[in-house]
Design a protein around this motif. Structure first.
Motif: not given
Length: 758
Positions: A590-598
């Motif tokens: 979840l944190l990976s998606i929230l951090t890198d999502f564009d």
């Protein structure tokens, strides 16, 4: 006590007979290489010139009348020609007093007394005596079939999946041939407590790991089969700190601990392995394919820094001598259910030599071509061509059986098991099977019953194993891991099939497995994107409505840069963030998606994280969380308080599990234990340094923001108790190493021919 002599092949039974008589007579018994023996399986001398002869007949399943007929027609003449001073006859059959009298009459006057005839009961009675246990322990198969050891083996499984794993290992042990690799593996386990079996598919990693595990379980170690999470093993380690435990993980990284490969749980594995290294009451056996360990090692600095490869034991076919290969082949033939016509083909023209010397020889192929279930409709006249084709084209070993000897319904069960990471509960398999045959085009063929119960019986023991893991609870695993290789390689471009399999499974495990097989190029990136899009179309609205956040997180995580899914992923994230009290376990993803999502997501607050960080967080989750807090400059008091608490728990866990690796000998002066002098301040200083080092990858900005300090943790420690535990650990002694006898012998052609002499 009963021993199961049927687990021994005829050569092993002859060696046992020689050992028994040698112990009884206190004499050296000469034994001879396998082959035509002229009625002599062992010889001893009475005085300087008088010869004593031992003859062994391993006729476990043969009717008594057939044994007597054989003795009269063949063996009696041999004995008369030898004219020994004394003749001792040994058989694995049960014998009555009348039976012994009949046998003595056949060999009159060479058998002097009835007690020179040994039946099954005589051997068992002799081997049961305490003073003869050395003979039992020299023979691994005999040892593990004794009633007391079998009880110990089955009772030493930690409840659950470990019980079914032990049963499966024990059931297959009779086919095992002790080679030099067995001796080397035991030596590594004794010296390092850890061994990682690596090698190419089919080389025998799992078989060797199984039998090393069996040896240690029989020595009193509790058995823990690690599945899916190293946390399970860590918990058992803490609960049974002083007990002897053997941890076992087949195909670690490749399947069971797949998330470690993407650098999420690698620190857990490294720390646990190093913990076992330091504790002589624990052992751990792991297996991994060489290419998978290479990939993990290349992308994980923690694997590199933890020197994981120091424990690697690489198995290669070229390390097997011709004698090793001959014994492996002979053992499989002896214990196979092959009809005589098929066995004759292997012996004809010494075809066994062509198998042993083939460039593609490996134990998995040998197991395959000597199993009558998998031979199926192959006629004896075509059997050699079948064996040769299997050796020439090992990549196709399952092709004919899977594609031509099963139907779509059986194949459906295999697809579902493979894409669920090779293991699935019966409940999940039944549910997913019933879904699959509705949503995927399946050729039902004839009018036979295609219900789950009927189809799973067809698949069991040929392509799947059904294991009882608890009362009224079953799971299915692949009969052989090479089935997964075949399916993943053969059907990697079948996007509709894979999509429908994953739709039917509807499990987080299958989504994680999809990520893993994509990493290892079992599915190309373009196909993976299309599969993800198919799954979004099928699941998205329902999972949003059900608020199944963890499933959606893993589904999005497959590829959150997929342009065709941007709007849906963005909608999912906004819905999650705005949801009332969302819960989930997949924090790192979840944190990976929230951090890198564009495009970036705007956060009003961070309450959506509360439940995701409520339970214990491991190192990787903490690191990701601190980086997330720093990037978005989060000042939520509840979250910061949780971070402080979890960081303290993380460090306390390092201390509790003795991951500090402090050499207390530098700080202790011991006269006679338990009396000692301890430099407490020196220990505290080293602990402080180690804890600071443990926080090396933690975001320093956030640690400063919460004013984190290790001083409170150190001041609460009982240094004296830690010193005592260290001293007690040092006093632990290894079990005596007994791995079964092994004699590599020579590898000349005469020795190989002798093994296959009939």
């Amino acid at each position: 006590m009963e021993y199961d002599f049927s687990k021994l092949n005829d050569r092993e039974f002859e060696a046992l007979g020689a050992s028994v008589i040698g112990k009884i007579l206190s004499k050296r018994i000469e034994t001879f290489k396998a082959g035509k023996d002229g009625g002599v399986d062992g010889r001893f001398w009475i005085g300087k010139k008088r010869e004593g002869i031992i003859q062994c007949k391993h006729y476990v399943e043969t009717p008594y009348n057939s044994l007597i007929s054989k003795l009269k027609s063949e063996e009696a003449a041999k004995v008369k020609k030898l004219n020994p001073e004394k003749y001792i006859f040994i058989t694995s059959q049960k014998l009555s007093r009348h039976n012994k009298q009949e046998i003595q009459k056949i060999f009159h006057p060479y058998i002097k007394r009835e007690d020179d005839i040994f039946g099954k009961e005589d051997l068992s009675d002799f081997l049961t005596k305490k003073e003869n246990q050395d003979i039992v322990e020299q023979n691994l198969k005999l040892w593990i079939t004794s009633a007391s050891v079998l009880d110990l083996i089955h009772n030493n499984a930690i409840k659950g999946r470990s019980e079914s794993t032990i049963r499966e290992i024990e059931e297959n042990a009779h086919k095992y041939a002790i080679t030099e690799n067995h001796i080397k593996g035991l030596k590594l386990l004794k010296e390092k407590n850890v061994v990682i079996m690596t090698g190419e598919p089919g080389i025998g990693k799992t078989t060797l790991a199984d039998n090393l595990a069996l040896f240690y379980i029989a020595k009193g170690y509790e058995f823990c089969d690690i599945e899916e999470s190293i946390s399970e093993a860590e918990s058992i380690f803490r609960e049974k700190e002083k007990k002897k435990i053997l941890f076992y993980c087949d195909d670690f990284l490749g399947s069971n601990l797949y998330d470690a490969i993407s650098n999420k749980k690698d620190s857990h594995i490294v720390k646990f392995i190093n913990r076992v290294c330091r504790d002589n009451s624990k052992k751990i056996i792991l297996t991994s394919r060489t290419n998978i360990l290479n990939k993990a090692y290349s992308i994980s600095h923690k694997f590199q820094n933890g020197k994981i490869r120091d424990n690697e034991f690489l198995l290669k076919v070229e390390n097997l001598s011709k004698i090793d290969k001959a014994q492996i082949l002979y053992n499989h033939i002896y214990h196979s259910n092959l009809n005589k016509e098929y066995i004759d083909v292997i012996y004809q023209y010494k075809n066994y030599n062509k198998i042993i010397t083939h460039r593609n020889f490996n134990p998995r192929i040998i197991e395959f071509v000597t199993d009558n279930i998998r031979i199926g409709s192959v006629l004896p006249v075509n059997y050699w061509e079948y064996v040769k084709n299997s050796l020439d084209n090992p990549q196709d070993i399952w092709a004919d059986y899977f594609q031509n000897q099963t139907d779509d319904c059986v194949r459906a069960l295999i697809f579902l098991t493979v894409y669920n990471n090779g293991r699935i509960s019966e409940e999940e398999l039944r549910r997913s099977y019933n879904t699959f045959i509705k949503i995927h085009t399946v050729n039902l063929g004839d009018q036979t019953d295609k219900s789950f119960e009927s189809v799973r019986k067809l698949a069991a023991k040929s392509l799947l194993n059904r294991n009882n893991i608890s009362e009224n609870s079953y799971e299915y695993v692949l009969f052989n891991p090479s089935i997964a290789d075949f399916v993943l390689n053969t059907y990697c471009n079948e996007i509709e099939l894979i999509s429908n399999v994953l739709k039917s499974l509807e499990t987080e495990t299958s989504l994680r497995n999809l990520d893993t097989i994509t990493i290892f190029n079992k599915i190309n990136k373009q196909s993976s994107k299309k599969i993800q899009e198919n799954l979004f179309e099928y699941f998205f609205e329902r999972k949003i409505e059900e608020e199944d956040w963890d499933f959606l997180i893993l589904l999005s995580y497959q590829d959150f840069f997929n342009e065709n899914l941007n709007k849906q992923i963005e909608y999912f994230l906004k819905t999650l963030i705005e949801a009332d009290n969302p819960k989930g376990n997949n924090l790192c993803e979840l944190l990976s998606i929230l951090t890198d999502f564009d495009p970036e997501i705007e956060f009003k607050d961070y309450k959506f994280l509360y439940n995701f960080i409520e339970d214990f967080l491991n190192e990787d989750e903490l690191i990701d969380l601190l980086n997330f807090i720093d990037k978005f400059d989060i000042n939520d008091k509840n979250i910061l308080s949780q971070v402080e608490n979890h960081t303290e728990l993380y460090l306390e866990d390092i201390i509790k599990n003795n991951d500090l690796d402090i050499d207390f000998s530098n700080y202790i002066s011991v006269n006679s234990f338990p009396d000692y002098d301890l430099d407490i301040s020196g220990v505290e200083s080293e602990i402080s340094s180690i804890l600071d080092s443990s926080l090396e990858y933690f975001n320093k900005n956030v640690l400063e923001k919460i004013e984190f300090s290790t001083s409170n943790i150190i001041s609460s420690l009982d240094i004296d108790d830690m010193a005592i535990s260290y001293l007690e650990t040092q006093d632990y002694e290894y079990d005596r190493d007994m791995g079964g006898s092994y004699n590599s012998g020579t590898s000349n052609q005469d020795d190989i021919d002798a093994i296959f002499e009939r």
